[in-house]
Design a protein around this motif. Structure first.
Motif, mmCIF file in Angstrom:
data_model
loop_
_atom_site.group_PDB
_atom_site.id
_atom_site.type_symbol
_atom_site.label_atom_id
_atom_site.label_comp_id
_atom_site.label_asym_id
_atom_site.label_seq_id
_atom_site.Cartn_x
_atom_site.Cartn_y
_atom_site.Cartn_z
ATOM 1 N N GLU A 228 -2.024 6.195 4.011
ATOM 2 C CA GLU A 228 -2.828 5.894 5.199
ATOM 3 C C GLU A 228 -2.027 6.139 6.454
ATOM 4 O O GLU A 228 -0.882 5.715 6.572
ATOM 5 N N GLN B 221 6.226 3.519 0.328
ATOM 6 C CA GLN B 221 5.528 3.278 -0.941
ATOM 7 C C GLN B 221 5.936 1.929 -1.524
ATOM 8 O O GLN B 221 7.086 1.739 -1.911
ATOM 9 N N ASN C 15 -0.849 2.049 -6.655
ATOM 10 C CA ASN C 15 -1.290 3.346 -7.147
ATOM 11 C C ASN C 15 -0.768 4.461 -6.241
ATOM 12 O O ASN C 15 -1.136 4.562 -5.082
ATOM 13 N N LYS C 16 0.078 5.309 -6.814
ATOM 14 C CA LYS C 16 0.731 6.317 -5.984
ATOM 15 C C LYS C 16 -0.131 7.550 -5.740
ATOM 16 O O LYS C 16 0.252 8.447 -5.006
ATOM 17 N N SER C 17 -1.291 7.616 -6.382
ATOM 18 C CA SER C 17 -2.079 8.835 -6.214
ATOM 19 C C SER C 17 -2.941 8.779 -4.951
ATOM 20 O O SER C 17 -3.448 9.785 -4.498
ATOM 21 N N ALA C 18 -3.094 7.596 -4.384
ATOM 22 C CA ALA C 18 -3.884 7.504 -3.158
ATOM 23 C C ALA C 18 -3.156 8.211 -2.024
ATOM 24 O O ALA C 18 -1.934 8.135 -1.933
ATOM 25 N N GLY D 89 0.830 -1.193 0.000
ATOM 26 C CA GLY D 89 0.000 0.000 0.000
ATOM 27 C C GLY D 89 0.864 1.242 0.000
ATOM 28 O O GLY D 89 2.061 1.192 -0.283
ATOM 29 N N THR D 90 0.215 2.337 0.307
ATOM 30 C CA THR D 90 0.905 3.623 0.432
ATOM 31 C C THR D 90 0.653 4.097 1.855
ATOM 32 O O THR D 90 -0.488 4.365 2.225
#
Ligand code: C2O
Ligand code: CU
Length: 465
Positions: free
Chosen positions: A326, A315, A320-323, A294-295
């Motif tokens: 958290e 990261q 998906n890096k745009s999220a 996740g990010t």
């Protein structure tokens, strides 16, 4: 195994130079030495720290200078830094190396460099008036000492409020054989960011702080965070350094536990935690196992309600890096010093030869801008006298409403079962006892690492008789 090949992960901020023609001094490997270095006189390194006159393994140049810090947000501000970089370049070497650093002062004011946490020989400690004359503008000074023991350290100016200008950087001494395995080694320097000239009045008094604009990790703000990229099933060693001048943080990582492996650079038995507090001058190394793609936010929350927390990002590849990252919950166990067991303890069992009972307090109504150790404000304060070979105990009790991270130069000390060089004394009658062995003769500074408390009197000299 540790990954000695992994590239340095500290991102250098693009800095615009202020005032023209000053070149960037080289880092490791540079051997040119200016002709104005002090090579004689009492502050010289040549006699003080190189009895073997062994040539250095690592030669660095540090050039404290003024310039413009250009944040990626588009904002820029005039500041002071080393080698046109904020944070300053990471100095990294192997345990046992002989380190030489030539400092050429291009600031308008005198300066020094202090190697926080490393028990260097006294003349190399970089404390103005106590261990050396400050380096005048235009002058140079050579620091040289053995890089030992291994650990995560920092270096910074020890003159006036220069630390809060950006004159701070990481210093990493790698172990010959670490007690834990990892695939990647990343330094994370936390800093409270002050785009204007620091000033004692703003930083003083009960609960007052300078107007920090925000909190940075490796010089990057939460809207342009420093990224630690990873794949699944890696072990990442994160070296957290609190280089702030007056901010304590609680650190956690979204979706991950951390295993603390080193406190103030020294190895401890690994302990799993969700978050830890880190005060000015403290360091923690942790290992994160990347088992949760996740990010995620690597978050450092200032322990006062102010602006946004400092944040880096963990990261995973192919995510998906745009999220938005958290955030951690900060709900599980918070590290306490009692959880830490150093792998090598100091020789301080039994009764101490000498004990100091010291209160930490503010001047309250009478002198609101004064911070004191046992009722005295440095420099109007008596030295604490000890003798070589003694087992010394210091008992601190905090009679103020603020946290005081107390730092001893030139020695490690033991708090319970953990070996450190900087210890938080909690507010409201918090008590801390530490013990050390007087094994490094000289005059050593002992002080609160809140820069504004330090410069308002919360310091003493520990002096070998
Ligand atoms: Cu990092 Cu006297 O301090
Ligand atoms: Cu303090």
């Amino acid at each position: 195994m540790s990954d000695q090949q992994s590239p340095r992960t500290v991102t250098r901020r693009r800095l615009l130079q202020f005032g023209g023609s000053v070149g960037v001094a080289g880092l490791a490997g540079c051997s040119a030495i200016g002709s104005r270095l002090s090579t004689d006189g009492p502050s010289s390194s040549s006699t003080a720290s190189s009895p073997s006159s062994r040539p250095p393994d690592t030669t660095n140049r540090l050039t404290p200078m003024t310039g413009l810090v250009d944040l990626s947000s588009g904002e820029s501000y005039e500041s002071w830094f080393y080698n046109e970089q904020y944070p300053a370049p990471e100095l990294r070497m192997i345990e046992g190396d002989r380190l030489r650093v030539d400092v050429e002062n291009r600031l308008p004011d005198p300066t020094t460099v202090h190697w926080h946490g490393i028990p260097v020989p006294n003349p190399m400690d970089g404390v103005p008036e106590i261990t050396q004359d400050p380096i005048p503008p235009g002058d140079s000074f050579r620091y040289e000492f053995e890089a030992t023991p291994s650990g995560t350290y920092l270096y910074h100016s020890h003159v006036d409020l220069q630390l809060d200008r950006g004159l701070v950087g990481p210093l990493i001494i790698e172990e010959q054989s670490p007690h834990v395995d990892y695939d990647k080694d990343v330094t994370l320097l936390l800093d409270d960011y002050l785009p204007s000239e620091p000033n004692l009045d703003a930083g003083n008094g009960m609960g007052e702080h300078p107007p920090y604009k925000g909190f940075l990790i490796n010089g990057q703000s939460p809207n342009d965070p420093f990224v630690v990229s990873t794949e699944e099933n890696q072990r990442i060693r994160l070296r957290f350094i609190n280089g702030s001048s007056s901010t304590t943080y609680q650190v956690g990582i979204g979706g991950h536990q951390m295993t603390v492996t080193h406190a103030d650079g020294q190895p401890v038995e690994p302990v799993d935690i969700n978050s830890f507090s880190i005060s000015m001058g403290e360091r923690y190394d942790v290992i994160v196992e990347t088992d949760n793609p996740g990010t995620w936010a690597i978050q450092a929350e200032p322990n006062r309600n102010e602006t946004e927390a400092a944040r880096a990002v963990l990261q995973y590849a192919d995510i998906n890096k745009s999220a938005p990252p958290e955030q951690p919950q900060f709900d599980g166990p918070l590290l306490s010093y009692d959880d830490l067991q150093s792998r090598t303890q100091l020789d301080v069992s039994g009764k101490p030869d000498r004990t100091f009972d010291l209160t930490l307090s503010s001047g309250m109504m009478m002198q609101p801008d004064t911070w004191m150790i046992d009722g005295q404000a440095y420099p109007d304060a008596d030295p604490l006298q000890i003798q070589e070979g003694e087992h010394v105990r210091v008992r601190l009790s905090n009679r103020s409403m603020m946290i005081h991270p107390m730092h001893l130069h030139g020695h490690f000390f033991q708090v319970g079962n953990v070996v450190k060089d900087t210890v938080i004394v909690p507010p409201h009658m918090g008590q801390v006892t530490f013990d050390f062995v007087a094994d490094n003769p000289g005059k050593w500074f002992f002080h609160c690492h809140n820069l504004y408390h330090l410069h308002s009197g919360m310091a003493r000299v520990i002096q070998y008789m």
